[in-house]
Design an enzyme around this catalytic site. Structure first.
Site, PDB file in Angstrom:
ATOM      1  N   SER A 151      26.852  33.193  44.103  1.00 14.88           N
ATOM      2  CA  SER A 151      27.003  32.503  45.392  1.00 14.88           C
ATOM      3  C   SER A 151      25.926  33.025  46.330  1.00 14.88           C
ATOM      4  O   SER A 151      25.532  34.195  46.244  1.00 14.88           O
ATOM      5  CB  SER A 151      28.377  32.811  45.994  1.00 14.88           C
ATOM      6  OG  SER A 151      28.401  32.411  47.342  1.00 14.88           O
ATOM      7  N   LYS A 156      30.415  38.788  44.288  1.00 14.43           N
ATOM      8  CA  LYS A 156      29.331  37.950  43.766  1.00 14.43           C
ATOM      9  C   LYS A 156      28.030  38.757  43.639  1.00 14.43           C
ATOM     10  O   LYS A 156      27.238  38.515  42.733  1.00 14.43           O
ATOM     11  CB  LYS A 156      29.134  36.727  44.658  1.00 14.43           C
ATOM     12  CG  LYS A 156      30.289  35.730  44.569  1.00 14.43           C
ATOM     13  CD  LYS A 156      30.405  35.144  43.169  1.00 14.43           C
ATOM     14  CE  LYS A 156      31.466  34.068  43.070  1.00 14.43           C
ATOM     15  NZ  LYS A 156      31.569  33.490  41.725  1.00 14.43           N
ATOM     16  N   TYR A 167      34.486  38.992  48.963  1.00 12.58           N
ATOM     17  CA  TYR A 167      33.970  37.886  48.139  1.00 12.58           C
ATOM     18  C   TYR A 167      32.465  38.081  47.903  1.00 12.58           C
ATOM     19  O   TYR A 167      31.983  38.017  46.767  1.00 12.58           O
ATOM     20  CB  TYR A 167      34.234  36.544  48.833  1.00 12.58           C
ATOM     21  CG  TYR A 167      33.617  35.369  48.103  1.00 12.58           C
ATOM     22  CD1 TYR A 167      34.127  34.947  46.874  1.00 12.58           C
ATOM     23  CD2 TYR A 167      32.507  34.696  48.622  1.00 12.58           C
ATOM     24  CE1 TYR A 167      33.558  33.879  46.189  1.00 12.58           C
ATOM     25  CE2 TYR A 167      31.933  33.634  47.936  1.00 12.58           C
ATOM     26  CZ  TYR A 167      32.462  33.222  46.725  1.00 12.58           C
ATOM     27  OH  TYR A 167      31.895  32.179  46.035  1.00 12.58           O
TER      28      TYR A 167
HETATM   29  N1  LIG Z   1      32.676  25.741  46.532  1.00  9.83           N
HETATM   30  C1  LIG Z   1      31.682  26.442  47.021  1.00  9.83           C
HETATM   31  O1  LIG Z   1      31.196  26.201  48.154  1.00  9.83           O
HETATM   32  C2  LIG Z   1      31.073  27.554  46.205  1.00  9.83           C
HETATM   33  C3  LIG Z   1      29.873  28.131  46.670  1.00  9.83           C
HETATM   34  C4  LIG Z   1      29.280  29.151  45.948  1.00  9.83           C
HETATM   35  C5  LIG Z   1      29.861  29.580  44.788  1.00  9.83           C
HETATM   36  N2  LIG Z   1      31.019  29.026  44.345  1.00  9.83           N
HETATM   37  C6  LIG Z   1      31.605  29.542  43.104  1.00  9.83           C
HETATM   38  O2  LIG Z   1      31.756  28.487  42.182  1.00  9.83           O
HETATM   39  C7  LIG Z   1      32.794  28.802  41.269  1.00  9.83           C
HETATM   40  C8  LIG Z   1      33.708  27.607  41.096  1.00  9.83           C
HETATM   41  O3  LIG Z   1      34.351  27.362  42.345  1.00  9.83           O
HETATM   42  P1  LIG Z   1      34.741  25.918  42.855  1.00  9.83           P
HETATM   43  O4  LIG Z   1      34.020  25.680  44.110  1.00  9.83           O
HETATM   44  O5  LIG Z   1      34.643  24.930  41.770  1.00  9.83           O
HETATM   45  O6  LIG Z   1      36.262  26.200  43.276  1.00  9.83           O
HETATM   46  P2  LIG Z   1      37.653  25.595  42.770  1.00  9.83           P
HETATM   47  O7  LIG Z   1      37.601  24.121  42.757  1.00  9.83           O
HETATM   48  O8  LIG Z   1      38.690  26.277  43.591  1.00  9.83           O
HETATM   49  O9  LIG Z   1      37.754  26.091  41.259  1.00  9.83           O
HETATM   50  C9  LIG Z   1      37.989  27.447  40.947  1.00  9.83           C
HETATM   51  C10 LIG Z   1      38.331  27.561  39.488  1.00  9.83           C
HETATM   52  O10 LIG Z   1      38.592  28.944  39.191  1.00  9.83           O
HETATM   53  C11 LIG Z   1      39.818  29.033  38.489  1.00  9.83           C
HETATM   54  N3  LIG Z   1      40.590  30.238  38.778  1.00  9.83           N
HETATM   55  C12 LIG Z   1      40.933  30.738  39.986  1.00  9.83           C
HETATM   56  N4  LIG Z   1      41.727  31.808  39.823  1.00  9.83           N
HETATM   57  C13 LIG Z   1      41.881  31.975  38.480  1.00  9.83           C
HETATM   58  C14 LIG Z   1      42.612  32.881  37.688  1.00  9.83           C
HETATM   59  N5  LIG Z   1      43.365  33.864  38.227  1.00  9.83           N
HETATM   60  N6  LIG Z   1      42.576  32.755  36.340  1.00  9.83           N
HETATM   61  C15 LIG Z   1      41.839  31.763  35.769  1.00  9.83           C
HETATM   62  N7  LIG Z   1      41.135  30.861  36.461  1.00  9.83           N
HETATM   63  C16 LIG Z   1      41.163  30.974  37.805  1.00  9.83           C
HETATM   64  C17 LIG Z   1      40.645  27.851  38.955  1.00  9.83           C
HETATM   65  O11 LIG Z   1      41.606  27.576  37.949  1.00  9.83           O
HETATM   66  P3  LIG Z   1      43.023  26.865  38.309  1.00  9.83           P
HETATM   67  O12 LIG Z   1      42.654  25.582  39.033  1.00  9.83           O
HETATM   68  O13 LIG Z   1      43.600  26.558  36.969  1.00  9.83           O
HETATM   69  O14 LIG Z   1      43.761  27.812  39.159  1.00  9.83           O
HETATM   70  C18 LIG Z   1      39.591  26.767  39.121  1.00  9.83           C
HETATM   71  O15 LIG Z   1      39.388  26.091  37.904  1.00  9.83           O
HETATM   72  C19 LIG Z   1      33.485  30.050  41.830  1.00  9.83           C
HETATM   73  O16 LIG Z   1      33.033  31.193  41.127  1.00  9.83           O
HETATM   74  C20 LIG Z   1      33.003  30.106  43.265  1.00  9.83           C
HETATM   75  O17 LIG Z   1      32.986  31.428  43.772  1.00  9.83           O
HETATM   76  C21 LIG Z   1      31.639  28.006  45.025  1.00  9.83           C
END
Ligand SMILES: NC(=O)c1ccc[n+]([C@@H]2O[C@H](COP(=O)([O-])OP(=O)(O)OC[C@H]3O[C@@H](n4cnc5c(N)ncnc54)[C@H](OP(=O)(O)O)[C@@H]3O)[C@@H](O)[C@H]2O)c1
Length: 249
Positions: free
Chosen positions: A135, A152, A148
């Site tokens: 991130s 990262k 957080y």
């Molecule tokens: N969205 C942003 O702006 C952003 C920016 C930079 C980086 N990121 C990174 O991108 C990645 C994906 O995030 P996203 O934006 O797609 O968010 P998201 O839609 O909330 O998806 C997060 C995923 O992580 C899984 N997860 C969370 N807790 C877990 C656990 N205890 N065990 C197993 N799986 C777990 C969730 O599974 P369940 O649904 O089954 O709980 C979900 O599939 C993350 O690493 C996040 O830090 C996101």
């Protein structure tokens, strides 16, 4: 790495970036192992894409190791591991409980380390690729998201160090660094994204960058690309960067 025919394990596949990536990889002909916690969402994704699904709670110590074992039981080998699952938390550091900090560090940092350790012997035997979803918070630091951002930054440094260690051993490493992405991430962390800029990108744009990172072996990809700029300014002109960051947040 040819996407077609590759066995790709994607964590966090039940939502957002992970689900978009599963769709892209399935279209490209990969055998996807989609891991997450929500059986219904995973079942829908499997019906749509043909992916194999594995339920895994990565907040549990040992969860990464268990997931690796179950993925290998299904497919005998994994060619690509995409460490995508992650959770956020926003608020004053002093108000964060130990339990929340532990959960965040376990899901975002410990589980990817466990998974990587468990799959690495096989990856070294037949060649493979490791992907880490970082991130921009981990590159720059963000007030109100200290743990957080630290998780990262740790993931980033782990990936960079592994890349050096694995040089010449047939395993390549990518780090993908997204900015703000339109997913349930913000709702789940309990604080919506409120800024007007930068505008959130669609999850599929990050999924496309991830697929390219795998197929073209890109060491580092920023999404969007201009995010390199603040990182470069912070490295070259740290005092100027801090002045700007304090002023504009
Ligand atoms: N969205 C942003 O702006 C952003 C920016 C930079 C980086 N990121 C990174 O991108 C990645 C994906 O995030 P996203 O934006 O797609 O968010 P998201 O839609 O909330 O998806 C997060 C995923 O992580 C899984 N997860 C969370 N807790 C877990 C656990 N205890 N065990 C197993 N799986 C777990 C969730 O599974 P369940 O649904 O089954 O709980 C979900 O599939 C993350 O690493 C996040 O830090 C996101």
């Amino acid at each position: 790495m040819q996407l077609s025919g590759a066995v790709v394990l994607v964590t966090g596949a039940s939502s957002g970036i992970g689900a978009a990536l599963v769709r892209r990889l399935a279209e490209a002909g990969s055998h996807v192992v989609a891991a997450g916690r929500h059986p219904d969402r995973l079942a829908r994704l499997a019906a749509e894409t043909g992916a194999t699904t594995v339920l895994a709670d990565l907040a549990r110590p040992g969860g990464g190791r268990d997931l690796a074992e179950r993925a290998l039981a299904r497919h005998a080998r994994v060619d690509v591991l995409v460490n995508n699952a992650g959770i956020g938390w926003a608020g004053r550091f002093g108000e964060m409980t130990d339990a929340t900090a532990d959960e965040l560090l376990t899901v975002n940092l410990r589980a990817p380390i466990e998974l990587t350790r468990a799959l690495l012997p096989g990856l070294c035997r037949h060649g493979g690729h490791l992907v880490f979803v970082g991130s921009i918070a981990g590159r720059l630091g963000v007030g109100g998201e200290a743990v957080y951002a630290a998780s990262k930054a740790g993931l980033d440094t782990f990936a960079e160090s592994l890349r050096l260690e694995l040089d010449g051993r047939g395993v390549t490493v990518s780090v993908v660094v997204p900015g703000v992405v339109e997913t349930p991430f913000f709702t789940r962390r309990g604080q919506p994204y409120r800024r007007r800029r930068p505008r959130p990108l669609p999850a599929d744009r990050v999924a496309a960058a991830l697929a390219t990172a795998i197929s073209r072996n890109r060491a580092e990809v920023y999404v969007p690309g201009w995010l390199r700029l603040p990182v470069a300014v912070r490295g070259l002109l740290p005092a100027t960067y801090r002045r700007l960051a304090t002023r504009f947040g």
